[in-house]
Structures are given as C-alpha cells and as structure tokens.
Design an enzyme around this catalytic site. Structure first.
Site, mmCIF file in Angstrom:
data_model
loop_
_atom_site.group_PDB
_atom_site.id
_atom_site.type_symbol
_atom_site.label_atom_id
_atom_site.label_comp_id
_atom_site.label_asym_id
_atom_site.label_seq_id
_atom_site.Cartn_x
_atom_site.Cartn_y
_atom_site.Cartn_z
ATOM 1 N N TYR A 28 0.826 -4.122 12.014
ATOM 2 C CA TYR A 28 0.762 -2.685 11.694
ATOM 3 C C TYR A 28 1.560 -1.853 12.671
ATOM 4 O O TYR A 28 2.246 -0.903 12.286
ATOM 5 C CB TYR A 28 -0.711 -2.230 11.634
ATOM 6 C CG TYR A 28 -1.405 -2.793 10.421
ATOM 7 C CD1 TYR A 28 -1.678 -4.145 10.341
ATOM 8 C CD2 TYR A 28 -1.739 -2.003 9.341
ATOM 9 C CE1 TYR A 28 -2.284 -4.690 9.220
ATOM 10 C CE2 TYR A 28 -2.354 -2.531 8.214
ATOM 11 C CZ TYR A 28 -2.621 -3.879 8.166
ATOM 12 O OH TYR A 28 -3.215 -4.413 7.050
ATOM 13 N N HIS A 59 0.831 -1.223 0.000
ATOM 14 C CA HIS A 59 0.000 0.000 0.000
ATOM 15 C C HIS A 59 0.859 1.263 0.000
ATOM 16 O O HIS A 59 0.505 2.261 0.638
ATOM 17 C CB HIS A 59 -0.961 0.019 1.205
ATOM 18 C CG HIS A 59 -1.993 -1.068 1.185
ATOM 19 N ND1 HIS A 59 -3.252 -0.901 0.660
ATOM 20 C CD2 HIS A 59 -1.946 -2.351 1.611
ATOM 21 C CE1 HIS A 59 -3.936 -2.031 0.789
ATOM 22 N NE2 HIS A 59 -3.165 -2.925 1.350
ATOM 23 N N ASN A 76 -10.344 -2.639 2.618
ATOM 24 C CA ASN A 76 -10.060 -2.640 1.183
ATOM 25 C C ASN A 76 -11.334 -2.331 0.408
ATOM 26 O O ASN A 76 -12.421 -2.272 0.976
ATOM 27 C CB ASN A 76 -9.548 -4.016 0.750
ATOM 28 C CG ASN A 76 -8.057 -4.196 1.020
ATOM 29 O OD1 ASN A 76 -7.345 -3.229 1.259
ATOM 30 N ND2 ASN A 76 -7.605 -5.426 0.968
HETATM 31 FE FE1 HDE Z 1 -2.474 -4.757 5.370
HETATM 32 N N1 HDE Z 1 -0.656 -3.989 5.829
HETATM 33 N N2 HDE Z 1 -1.849 -6.586 5.952
HETATM 34 N N3 HDE Z 1 -4.230 -5.593 4.790
HETATM 35 N N4 HDE Z 1 -3.103 -2.987 4.764
HETATM 36 C C1 HDE Z 1 -0.289 -2.712 5.680
HETATM 37 O O1 HDE Z 1 0.873 -1.444 7.271
HETATM 38 C C2 HDE Z 1 -0.742 -6.833 6.676
HETATM 39 C C3 HDE Z 1 -4.598 -6.898 4.921
HETATM 40 C C4 HDE Z 1 -4.354 -2.650 4.336
HETATM 41 O O2 HDE Z 1 -3.129 3.593 4.059
HETATM 42 C C5 HDE Z 1 1.043 -2.415 6.282
HETATM 43 O O3 HDE Z 1 1.288 0.726 7.625
HETATM 44 C C6 HDE Z 1 -0.693 -8.201 7.081
HETATM 45 C C7 HDE Z 1 -6.012 -7.064 4.722
HETATM 46 C C8 HDE Z 1 -4.414 -1.258 3.987
HETATM 47 O O4 HDE Z 1 -1.414 3.346 5.396
HETATM 48 C C9 HDE Z 1 1.429 -3.742 6.942
HETATM 49 C C10 HDE Z 1 -1.816 -8.775 6.558
HETATM 50 C C11 HDE Z 1 -6.473 -5.800 4.449
HETATM 51 C C12 HDE Z 1 -3.140 -0.767 4.236
HETATM 52 C C13 HDE Z 1 0.278 -4.630 6.558
HETATM 53 C C14 HDE Z 1 -2.531 -7.763 5.865
HETATM 54 C C15 HDE Z 1 -5.351 -4.908 4.492
HETATM 55 C C16 HDE Z 1 -2.348 -1.869 4.714
HETATM 56 C C17 HDE Z 1 2.030 -1.814 5.339
HETATM 57 C C18 HDE Z 1 -2.258 -10.227 6.656
HETATM 58 C C19 HDE Z 1 -7.921 -5.394 4.103
HETATM 59 C C20 HDE Z 1 -2.661 0.645 4.003
HETATM 60 C C21 HDE Z 1 2.227 -0.386 5.783
HETATM 61 C C22 HDE Z 1 -2.291 -10.752 7.970
HETATM 62 C C23 HDE Z 1 -8.831 -5.689 5.165
HETATM 63 C C24 HDE Z 1 -2.870 1.530 5.178
HETATM 64 C C25 HDE Z 1 1.434 -0.265 6.971
HETATM 65 C C26 HDE Z 1 -2.436 2.947 4.858
HETATM 66 C C27 HDE Z 1 -1.021 -1.750 5.094
HETATM 67 C C28 HDE Z 1 0.238 -5.896 6.961
HETATM 68 C C29 HDE Z 1 -3.734 -8.020 5.155
HETATM 69 C C30 HDE Z 1 -5.505 -3.502 4.219
HETATM 70 C C31 HDE Z 1 2.767 -4.299 6.594
HETATM 71 C C32 HDE Z 1 0.421 -8.850 7.895
HETATM 72 C C33 HDE Z 1 -6.806 -8.360 4.819
HETATM 73 C C34 HDE Z 1 -5.610 -0.495 3.472
HETATM 74 O O5 HDE Z 1 1.468 -3.611 8.323
#
Ligand code: HDE
Length: 877
Positions: free
Chosen positions: A525, A238, A311
């Site tokens: 996060y 993202h 999302n």
């Molecule tokens: Fe994320 N995801 N994600 N994700 N995600 C990040 O956090 C992660 C997942 C989502 O505008 C990271 O600050 C793991 C689902 C958005 O700053 C990180 C898993 C959904 C954003 C991270 C998921 C999301 C992130 C990268 C599986 C929808 C952007 C930078 C367990 C429900 C937020 C950060 C923004 C961002 C990890 C799965 C949505 C690495 C480990 C499911 C919208 O922490």
C-alpha cells in the site's frame, strides 16, 4: 509589504537545562583553539559595516560570515544560556543588529550542542532487555530561543508570505483539521494560479479578432496545462469508490486488551474517513456489478493514523501475497481486448479460480448476494486478517475486526443489479451521498473477536490463513463502538481520490499477525501510493495527514509541503538537542512477547517458502458457508455461478469449476452443472488427501451469522425510495396521506409520472410530478404505490395502466421482490395489466403485495412493514 522588525523584538533567551544533565563543555583535546578560530576572520566585518572595535572581542566573535565559523569560545558557562542577550555576550561589543543575532544564535547553538558530550542513547541500542523495552531518546529540553533552532538568522524579517517567523515550538501545522486548506471563493475575482486577477475568461489572446492565438497567452496556457494534467493514475485495484467522513465512538474502555487510544475510554471519539469500493472495475465503472466491496477506514487517532483496510467479506481468495498480482491479472479486463469491464464473468478469472482450490470459499461469498449489496450502508465490513491487540503491559491477544451495519445487511437481486448498471452507474455513490445530505447518517458497530494463541491452536483451521473465518459460535463478537458517517467530502478528488489507505498505518496497541497475505500488504500500500500520488510525501496531502503531530527527519521528495526549520535532519544530533527523539515505550512497539506456538509442529526453521499444513484444507469452510445459507440464498448462488460460467468461452474451464464445486456440495455442483448443461465431472483431488492428512471437520455444522438474513438491522424503512405513481384523476388525499406516512418512517417517497409537470388530481387539485418512469426506472426504487382513482376521471389512470413502460415498471418491482401498495380498483387493474399474480404459488397471500381496498391510507401500515422487510423472496419460489 515586508515589515522589518526592530532588533529589540528578538527576545532574550532563556534556555532551560537539559533533561539529561550534560557535562559542562570543556574543549576536547585538539579542538580548535580560540586563537586559531578567531584568527580566521576576526577583523572581517560584514560588507558595508564598520570595522569592529575594540579588539578585545577577538576571542569571541570568530567570523561574521554565518556559514564559515562561529564564535569558537562560548560565553561564560555560568550563564548557561539563561537570559542571554547579545548585548551581554562577554567580550562582545554589538555592531549591527544582524551581527548581534548571529553571535547570539551561534552562542546558543554551541551551548546546546555542548550539553551532549556523547550519544547518551547508544548503549540502549543493545541487548534483549533494551530490545523489548526501547527507551525514550535522551534529549535536551528545547531552548526557547527560536534563533537556536532556526535555519536562518533572517527569520525575523517577516512578510505576508513568510509569516512572522515565530514558529510554534514543536508544532507541525500540516497535521490537524482540514480547515487549513479549505478554499471558499465567495465574492472573489478569478485569478491565475499565481494569484493574478484574470480580466477575460472567455477569449484567448489573438493577433487580431480573427487572427491566430498567441503563444504569449500565459493565462490560456496555464488553464489548459492544468487541465491536461488533472488526472492521476487510478488505484490498480479498488479504483471505483466513494468516501465520507465521520466519527468513531468507543462504548467501553478496552484498555485491558489494547493500549490504542481510540479504545481507551467510554465515549472517546475519533474522527474517521471511510472509502467503499469495488475491486475489479476501473474508476468510471458501475457501482452495482458483482464483486467484493472494499471497506477501508482511516482512524485519525491521537497516536497517529490507523487504517483498517478491509472488505465486505470476511475471507480472501488467496493465502499468500505472492499470488495477488496473479489473481488481479486474472480478474481485470483481459489484456488482449480490455474486456470485460468490472466483471468476473470471463475466462481468465475462472481459469485461475478453478486451479486455486483455496479461492473457492471467497468465490462462494462473491457469488452470493453479498456480491451485489443494496447499499454501502447495508454491508458488513471485515478486517479479514487476524491482527493482534496489545495492552500497556505488552500482552497480546489475537483479534478479528467486524463492522456491523445498523441498517442491516441487504442486497439486490442479480437482474436488478445488472439493470441498475445502466440506469444509474453511480447508484451506491449516490445512495451514500444522499443518506448523509439528508441526515440519515449511516452507522456501523465495530466488534472484536478476541482469542488467545492457545485457543487458536485448537481450531480446525489456521488463523493466519485469510481464506478462513472464525465462526461466531467459536469466538463471539464483542461490540466495542459505533462509527457514524455524517460528513460528505467537499471535493471528491482532493479527498476521496487522494485518500491513501495503507495497512502499514498502524498505532500502538494494535499489531500485525504473521498472516502471509497481510505481511505482503504491509509493503504494497505504501509502495502503490508513491506512483499514484506522485512521490513519498502523500502523507502530507490534507486528507491523509494525521491529526497527531508529525516530527521526523524524513525530508524532501516530490511535492514536499512542510518547511522544516533548522539544520538538523538526522539523529543522533546535539544541534537539535537530540530532537525529535525516539519515543521508547510511549511509541509503537512491535509485539515481542512470545505467544504460544500456533501448532505443535511449528517449524523451527527460520527461512523457507511454504505453507503450514492446515492451509491445505480448502473446502471445509466453503462447505460451512454453503450449509449456513438459506434456501433462497443457495438458489441465488447457483444462479450466479450459472450466469458467470455461461459467459465463458472455454468449456474446459466450466467443467473444472464444477469439479471443484463437487468438493463443496453435491447439490450445488449439480445445480450449476444443470444450469450450464453439462454432466457432472469427477471432483478435483483434495490436497489434504494427497498429503495424507485427516479430513477437516468444521467445529460447527452451520453458523447463523453467515446468512445475509441474520442481520435485518433496525432502521426499517429509513432511506428506502418509494415511487408514488400518479396520473390525472388520482386521489390526492390518499396520495398525500401515504406520502406523509412514508416520510414519517424516514422513507423517501417521490411522485412519479409519465412526464414532468403537473397532473390534476381529485377535486382538481394539481400535483407536481417530481420525476418520471423513464428517467428513474423501476430498478432504482425500493417499493411502489399504485394510485387510487378519485372515481370521477378514469381516463388518466387507465392510460397509465395501459402504458408499456409503466407495466414494465410494475412487473420489475414485483419480480425483484419489492413491496407494492395497490390502492382501490385502479391499483388492482394496474397489477393485472402488468401481469402480476395477486397470490403466491399455492394460493398463498403475498405479504409484499398490499391490496388496499379501503379508503385513503388504510393499507399504509402493512405496506410500511413490508418496505421495512425490504424484499419478498417468496415470490421466487
Ligand atoms: Fe488491497 N490493495 N491488496 N486488499 N485493498 C489496494 O492500494 C493488495 C487485500 C483493499 O479505498 C491497493 O491504495 C495486495 C485484502 C481495499 O483506497 C494495493 C494484497 C483486502 C483497498 C493493494 C491485497 C484488501 C485496497 C490499490 C494481497 C481486504 C482500497 C490502491 C497481499 C482485507 C483502499 C491502493 C481504498 C487497495 C494491494 C489484498 C482490501 C495495490 C498486494 C485481503 C479496501 O496496494
């Protein structure tokens, strides 16, 4: 300049009594006796001050060294701190002002501490009843005397930097509005970071006009050093995104199901910051690639920040956090050559997907037009996971969160999206920015799908499985409020780039479910911000700081902003009156009440790695999604698969994807196989069959809400960009009229020509060209109006019609299903020259092609209606 306040400024103290009546302090056995303590330094006066006399003060003062020991015996207990003044401390003969203060504060501290003869909260740490109903921490009412809680007795020595030393009791100014950190340089001189005015911002310091630059040039070095370190690591996923502030307004109280204050009463407003993003691309990648979009909302509630990090699609690729790094490694640019940027059309992504049948459902969503939204404003948002809502009685229900755009759900077509990547990589960022700047504030309604554990147990799928959605037919949407984005950030870096979203940011009234994907996110996060934002204090960065007060004993770390007064950074304490104390039931309480088991076979084993059996059904909801799409949408899905798979270099992967698609739908698989020129392979084995489980039938045959066309929205033309093509000889009256009508409908009409400057329209009227077909090509417009001639000067319009760029422009408008208003003979001529068919196949009229044969704006109504419908997909068929 520092101004030293007179000692009389130190207010008389008035300590109120403890909330827990504390036993009067009686020296515990073995405590330092007054005599021993006073011996330690009674006669040691501070450097430069007169020796103390008379000796009767001995038993009170102890040492005057502030860090060694204080008065061993508190002043007479009957005073209990009320109106205590240094001059009244029994037995104390004031010497210097500093000495008075020292004795006063030490006396107050002793009194405060003595109120707590033991830890009154200890017993409540035990037992199930206390675990379910945590108690508020017992604590003393804060003493009003700043001296008692401060770090230093010199606090009153004020200056323009340290302030006046009067803390606002119990207040953390880091929490609150952004005004406290907003900088405006109007009318200011340029300075260094140290505030030193800079005389010359053009030249470095040199040894002579033609000599080398000197190391001494601290101004140059500061400027360059700052520049060298301007970048911070981008988000690991993202990375590309854009954000805005706004407000969420609650429609009706939801207190029956949640105690979250933002849902507490009708009309309640809560500030928000929202960031939209793509997943795979790097920070500088294009906006309109095919990808899932992030939809992250930070609610600054009165009970602290709640981040709903969702999302634009309701399901996810994987079921367990354990697989997230694998998924992301597969979709990111391949490690050997760093390609492709922001694209899933490559071997490693599809290799992974083809071996992970649970990801096919999300993949279908991504290959649908949801993967190429027209605008952030026209995307739905989803919390994806099942969460819990908890009311004041501790009763929990399950919930799924949905964002519904009032502008409706609209997408691009693939050819257009791909071309926009080149024409305007910032297309979505610009669209959001412009909508807000022009007052067309984007809005979404928030809806809950609320269901009980008992209901969940009856579903054909497991609600803890993030690859599954809950059809609206099964659990209807309950709309609870509206979010309006009405404020662009002042500074992209400070606010959008430094925004730290975190699924662990949750508030009382909302709780996690056991979804194993969500559970992993709760860790990820917070952890990721530590490296991205340089340490554990990212919560103090202005955009991340809550508006709710922050008080705890967490300290230090990189870039700490808060300056905590006092000595107390632990709990339990008596020196801080037991504060900050635990909130008990007023705070966040993890749901403890047992919910009905999600299935009868719920495991009794406490620790194991594995998945519930319902997770093994990988295809029933992918089938449901496919069945719920219109013919146009299904065609687009097939095309998207064809495009993506054609880019692969390993035929075996292509074949494996098709063998998976066969488990979704034979027509889908056949369409893709034909598209990539392979014979149909055998379907992949089904996990449920191998496990001997019964096939899963979705509760509904089709779910209308899954089609993009189910929500056209209510804003019609608002914000749609309409190109008004002109050249010399265009009819100015007709042009102005259609322009006026479009503007009234909140569309954005712009005059587009071949070159900037003016054209001469009918009756010699000059019209200013606002932009050109070259700089804002066809794909950046939602509709086009072709000019009507004034009947006198045909040359200009004929040249326009003959121009290959203009022909391309019109052709692409047509091909991408966009409405076209062709006025008069010239308009029609331009269509024909561009090779645009005037009728649909079968000689049917094209409702998106308005051939205005009349005067001025006679076709405007029809055209505006077509712009409101967005796109003419019938042209594809
Ligand atoms: Fe994320 N995801 N994600 N994700 N995600 C990040 O956090 C992660 C997942 C989502 O505008 C990271 O600050 C793991 C689902 C958005 O700053 C990180 C898993 C959904 C954003 C991270 C998921 C999301 C992130 C990268 C599986 C929808 C952007 C930078 C367990 C429900 C937020 C950060 C923004 C961002 C990890 C799965 C949505 C690495 C480990 C499911 C919208 O922490």
């Amino acid at each position: 300049m520092a101004k030293t306040r007179s000692p009389s400024a130190s207010s008389p103290s008035s300590a109120s009594s403890a909330s827990t009546p504390a036993a009067p302090p009686s020296p515990p056995p073995g405590a330092t006796s007054p005599t021993r303590a006073t011996k330690a330094g009674l006669r040691t006066a501070p450097h430069g001050s007169a020796p103390l006399s008379p000796p009767r003060v001995e038993h009170v003062l102890g040492s005057f060294l502030a860090t060694v020991s204080g008065p061993a015996t508190p002043p007479a207990d009957e005073e209990d701190g009320e109106h205590l003044d240094p001059g009244e401390v029994p037995g104390f003969v004031p010497a210097s002002a500093a000495q008075r203060k020292l004795v006063l504060s030490k006396t107050l501290v002793q009194r405060g501490s003595a109120r707590m003869s033991a830890n009154p909260n200890k017993a409540a740490e035990h037992g199930e009843a206390n675990a379910l109903q945590p108690r508020q921490g017992e604590h003393a009412q804060p003493l009003p005397d700043d001296e008692a809680s401060g770090s230093t007795r010199s606090e009153e020595n004020d200056s323009e930097k340290v302030g006046d030393g009067r803390p606002h009791s119990g207040h953390n100014p880091l929490a609150g509005t952004l005004d406290r950190v907003r900088v405006d340089s109007r009318g200011r001189m340029l300075t260094t970071n140290q505030g030193v005015p800079v005389a010359d911002n053009q030249n470095s310091l040199k040894a002579g006009l033609r000599g080398p630059t000197l190391l001494e040039d601290f101004i140059l070095r500061e400027k360059i050093t700052q520049f060298d370190h301007e970048r911070i690591p981008e988000r690991v996923v993202h990375a590309r995104g854009s954000g805005a502030f706004g407000v969420f307004e609650c429609y009706d109280s939801q207190e029956q199901i949640t105690r979250a204050d933002l849902f507490g009463k009708a009309g309640k407003q809560t500030p928000v910051f929202v960031r939209f993003s793509t997943v795979a691309g790097e920070r500088g990648s294009a906006d309109t690639v095919r990808d899932t979009r992030g939809f992250a909302v930070k609610f600054y509630t009165e009970q602290g920040n709640w981040d709903l990090v969702g999302n634009n699609m309701p399901v996810f690729f994987i079921q367990d956090a354990m697989k997230f790094p694998d998924l992301i490694h597969a979709v990111k640019p391949e490690p050997h050559n760093g390609m492709p940027q922001a694209a899933s059309a490559h071997d490693t992504f599809w290799d992974f997907i083809s071996l992970m049948p649970e990801s096919i459902h999300h993949t279908l969503w991504a290959m649908s037009d949801r993967g190429i939204p027209r605008s952030y404003r026209t995307m739905q948002g989803f919390g994806v996971h099942t969460y819990k809502l908890v009311n004041a009685a501790g009763e929990a229900v399950f919930v799924k969160f949905h964002w519904l755009p009032t502008a409706g759900t609209h997408s691009m077509v693939w050819d257009e999206a791909a071309k926009i990547c080149g024409a305007d990589a910032d297309f979505h960022r610009r669209d959001l920015w412009e909508a807000i700047e022009t007052g067309l504030y984007p809005q979404w309604e928030l809806a809950f799908q609320v269901f009980s554990a008992e209901q969940a147990a009856t579903f054909s799928f497991d609600v803890l499985d993030a690859t599954k959605l809950i059809p609206e037919e099964l659990v209807p949407l309950r709309v609870v409020g509206k979010m309006t984005l009405d404020r662009n950030p002042d500074n992209f870096f400070a606010e959008t780039e430094q925004a730290a979203f975190c699924t662990a940011h949750i508030v009382p009234g909302i709780d996690f479910s056991n979804d194993p994907l969500l559970q992993g996110r709760i860790h990820s996060y917070l952890d990721t911000q530590i490296s991205r934002l340089g340490g554990p204090n990212f919560h103090e960065i202005a955009v991340n700081a809550p508006i709710a007060q922050v008080h705890n004993n967490q300290r230090d770390g990189m870039h700490r902003q808060a300056i905590h007064r006092g000595r107390v950074a632990y709990e339990p304490n008596s020196l801080g009156g037991g504060c900050p104390h635990q909130a008990g039931m007023a705070g966040f309480v993890s749901t403890a009440r047992r919910m009905a088991p999600l299935s009868e076979s719920a495991s009794e084993i406490e620790k194991l790695r594995g998945k519930p059996e319902k997770f093994a059904d990988h295809f029933s909801q992918a089938q449901l999604f496919w069945r719920s799409q219109t013919a146009v949408e299904q065609r687009h899905i097939v095309d998207a698969f064809r495009f993506e798979l054609t880019r692969l270099t390993v035929p075996a992967i292509r074949e494996r994807v098709v063998s998976q698609l066969l488990n979704v739908d034979a027509r889908l698989a056949r369409g893709v196989a034909d598209g990539i020129g392979i014979a149909l392979p055998t379907p992949q084995p089904l996990a449920i069959e191998e496990l001997g489980l019964a096939p899963v039938m979705s509760e509904v045959e089709a779910s209308a809400g899954l089609s993009l066309f189910a929500r056209p929205g209510n804003v019609r033309c608002a914000g749609r960009r309409v190109a008004l093509l002109v050249a010399d000889g265009a009819d100015a009256t007709a042009l102005r009229e259609v322009q006026r009508r479009l503007a009234e409908a909140d569309a954005v009409p712009r005059v587009v020509g071949m070159r900037l400057g003016r054209v001469l329209c009918s009756q010699g009227q000059p019209i200013e060209i606002e932009t050109t077909v070259e700089s804002l090509p066809s794909v950046l417009w939602d509709a086009v109006v072709l000019p009507q001639g004034d009947g006198q000067n045909d040359a200009g319009l004929s040249a326009l019609a003959a121009d290959p760029d203009v022909q391309d422009f019109i052709k692409q408008q047509y091909r991408h299903g966009k409405p076209i208003l062709a006025a008069g003979r010239h308009g029609r001529d331009m269509l024909v020259k561009a090779g645009v068919p005037l009728k649909l196949a079968g000689d049917r009229p094209d409702p998106g092609l308005v051939l205005d044969e009349g005067q001025a704006d006679s076709g405007s109504d029809e055209f505006i209606a077509a712009v409101g419908r967005h796109r003419q997909h019938e042209r594809e068929g």
